[in-house]
Design an enzyme around this catalytic site. Sequence first.
Site, mmCIF file in Angstrom:
data_model
loop_
_atom_site.group_PDB
_atom_site.id
_atom_site.type_symbol
_atom_site.label_atom_id
_atom_site.label_comp_id
_atom_site.label_asym_id
_atom_site.label_seq_id
_atom_site.Cartn_x
_atom_site.Cartn_y
_atom_site.Cartn_z
ATOM 1 N N SER B 327 8.432 0.913 9.875
ATOM 2 C CA SER B 327 7.328 0.771 10.052
ATOM 3 C C SER B 327 6.848 -0.097 11.160
ATOM 4 C CB SER B 327 6.470 0.369 9.166
ATOM 5 O OG SER B 327 6.271 1.007 7.473
ATOM 6 N N ASP B 351 -7.167 7.747 3.461
ATOM 7 C CA ASP B 351 -6.111 7.858 2.732
ATOM 8 C C ASP B 351 -6.595 8.213 1.694
ATOM 9 O OD1 ASP B 351 -3.545 7.262 2.107
ATOM 10 O OD2 ASP B 351 -3.829 5.445 2.446
#
Lengths: 381, 639
Positions: B327, B351
């Site tokens: 990430s 999401d």
Amino acid sequence: MNTSFDRTLSDEDVLRRRATLLQRLHIDGPLLLLLLLLAAGSLFVLYSASGKNLGLLVKQASSFGLGMLAMLVIAQLEARFIARWVPLAYVLGVILLAVVEVMGHNAMGATRWINIPGVIRFQPSEFMKIIMPATIAWYLARNNLPPGLKHTVVSLALIGVPFVLILRQPDLGTSLLILASGAFVLFVAGLPWLWIGGAVAAVVPVAVGMWYFVLHQYQKQRVLTFLDPESDPLGTGWNIIQSKAAIGSGGVFGKGWLLGTQSHLDFLPESHTDFIIAVLAEEFGLVGVCLLLLVYLLLLARGLVITVQAQTLFGKLWAGGLTMTFFVYVFVNIGMVSGLLPVVGVPLPFISYGGTSLVTLLSGFGVLMSIHTHRKWIAQV
Amino acid sequence: MPEPIRLKDHEKDARLVRARAVVGAVVILLLSLVLMVRLYYLQVIQYEHHSTLAENNRIHVQPIPPNRGLIFDRNGVILADNRPSFSLTVTRERAGDWQKVLDTIVSVLELGPEERALFEKRVRQGRRPFEPVPVLFELSEEQIARIAVNQFLLPGVEVAAQLVRHYPQGEHFAHSVGYVGRINERELKKLDPVDYSGTHHIGKTGVELFYEDLLHGQVGYEEVETNARGRVLRVLKHTDPVPGKDLTLSLDLNLQKAAEAALGDRRGAVIAIDPASGGVLAMVSQPSFNPNLFVTGISVKDYAALRDSVDRPLYNRVLRGIYPPGSTIKPMVALAGLDSGVVERSTRVFDPGFYQLPNVKHKYRNWNRGGDGWVNMELAIARSNDTYFYSLAHRMGIDRLHRYLSHFGIGQRVSLDMFEEAAGLMPSREWKRVSRRQAWYPGETLITGIGQGFMLATPLQLAQATALLANKGKWHRPRLLMKADGMTPEQLMASGLLEARPAPPDIQLKDPHNWDLINFDMQQVVHGARGTAHKVGATARYRIAGKSGTAQVVAIRQGEKYDRNKLQERHRDHALFVAFAPAENPQIAVAVMVENGESGSGVAAPVAKQVMDAWLLDENGRMKVQFAAAVPQEVSREH
């Protein structure tokens, strides 16, 4: 006849009165002058070649003195008187060489000396250098010239005995000098050219024979190294490479006295004995060596004049043999140091360090002086 | 009749001898001429050749090795110096009865018979009697003293000093400064035989290797006259060597120690860069090793221990360790999305805990299985929301992703002066076609968008990418060297002393304001209430912009759950964290990788914070004066 006889007598008286000190001492002026010149030059070069070794210089100077003394003594003896003793001297010389062969003093792998401790250290081969030409001269002078086959064969036999004895010591340089000194007498005596040509032609098979049966391994090695010095640059070839470098780097005028690097830094082997010409060539250049050669040539010229002017045939032949042998010294030494010839142990006359060779050489010049100064006055007219 | 007596014809004999004397004279003259020609040939024609020979005989050139340049940290603390090392030499010629002298040495130094035998062997190996032979190396102070006291008993025995490289900081800089070692056969072939004629050591790794040319200096000479046996008689000419240049590195000993302390005894890498210059402030690869072992020749046992250790102390994790960046690349992907116009700042993605490509069953999961609901860019970065980035990557496509991330240095060697850097990998269609002979699949674009899949980066590249974010795209190649001989690396390159390595072009955004937006989002990672590293932010004395990440060591199968208890310790994820601070005016960019540390925010982020604290705060925990002055008092928190 009578008139001339009378006149000769009176002339002889006149000449006697006019005789200089040199003549009374039976000294040949030109020879003495040239020899003193060489003696001075020798000490000069030797000082540098030995690394400023004064002790060595004193020894060499005293050898010169001793040699000069021997020369003077011999010059006093009349050649015809000497001639009587030549056969005996020859026989004695051969016996001494044989003694060396049996029980000689061994030095550096070669048996060359007779050593009676405290009395004398004696090298019979040096003695033979003078006696050898005298012997052949004595033998040939008894007969008509030119020598016929019989006399030639006998002469060669006389030369051969000491030659082989010395070769076995082993001392290639001296044996060749002995051989040359006898052969030159034959040459001067008029040995036919055809025979000389034949002998030269025979050199090849003889050399081959010697190679296989006579020469020692180290002598063979020297010849091989001569043919290709670079093949063994750190062994036997080293000497030649370094001496050539010394000579070559001297150039025309040389590096200057005491400034030769090759000899002073120990690159040059035997720099004060057999290889001293390299020191001279390095420090005094081409000019220096040519001057030395000039002095040698003047000595030789004087020797040949004495040969021609000698009154007796014995004197002529002996003088001729000695003179030409002297040239062999010069030629072989310079030739070997400059890489023209194989390395054989031959000193440079009067320049190399070494008492024996000095005494021998000066004795030879004593003989020349004797031959020249003992001519009957009658012959001079 | 008596036979007629043959009288000797004196006249004829004389003529014959005279003729032969003349022939002799001619021969003598001819042969003398031969000698003169020979001498002329040697002394005139071959003069050059022979004088060269004679000079070569005489003159020998002895090299004097130059002193190697010293290496300092940015504050002038010495990192590599030259220390005299003493050895004991015996000169046979002067020792006289050298066997007796060896006995004396052994008794004076209280050594055993093995040493005595070794000494004798060494002395016998000495080829020339006048040359000193070293018999004992690395003498201690006490041994030197004992020799000095007994000198009168030891003719021909000397203590000889030579300079040997020494690293006073030991393990701290083994991976950056590197070390020197004995020149080996392979190096010998490449080296300038003249310049290295007296040198025994050469840089093997790190700065020592990279700046070998500067550090080495130039050899000096002594022209000496020697005799035929090689003994030196006198010195003719002396040319001093030019010592190597001293190097000042941008590294900081205190920061290095702080970074190591922050990492503790975990395996990992920390690298801190000054974004304004590219200067590396600290470079930690843990565990490390003692470089001094290598200088004098490491023992087989010691080397085997280092080489075979499972912790791989010789492995430079900063430069050679390649990991999926995870990430940590999300801020860059977001920036690429904004700049290429694929997303707006306000674009939202829902999401549910996963992302699905149209018409594909496969679920690309968010790390938070429950899902974060509606997510915008600020939240996506702060929460490290995978779904948002799957969606963004899908819309971007691999080609644009590849172009943007390559600008940030992923998949390239980014450093200026670190020789052993690994390139990593920024995958592309072209790359996959060539190396795998396969087409690029859309799913691969998705996982590339969250720094997984084929993508591989070194900690150095992550630090550099972070520095670029801090620096608004201005490229400086990370470098260890600050100054050599008063010159910066750029000046050295301009003057040809260093091979030029120009920096890649700066990253130009269509709207430079986007830099500030991403900076703000990264601050939310640390300081935002929902930021993954908010625990770190809670204690921060200045604003930090950061991003956490994890690098998978073992792939987790679809539908399987990452269960730390099932995994062996060495198969657990690597923890990553990148950050720069102060966010408003970045002074330091840091990348931290903790091997098998699992949690970027939990494990790596505190390490990064400690490093930044050490750099930015003084001993009282306040901002250092020079940094405090640079940070604007009112921090804009718009957008």
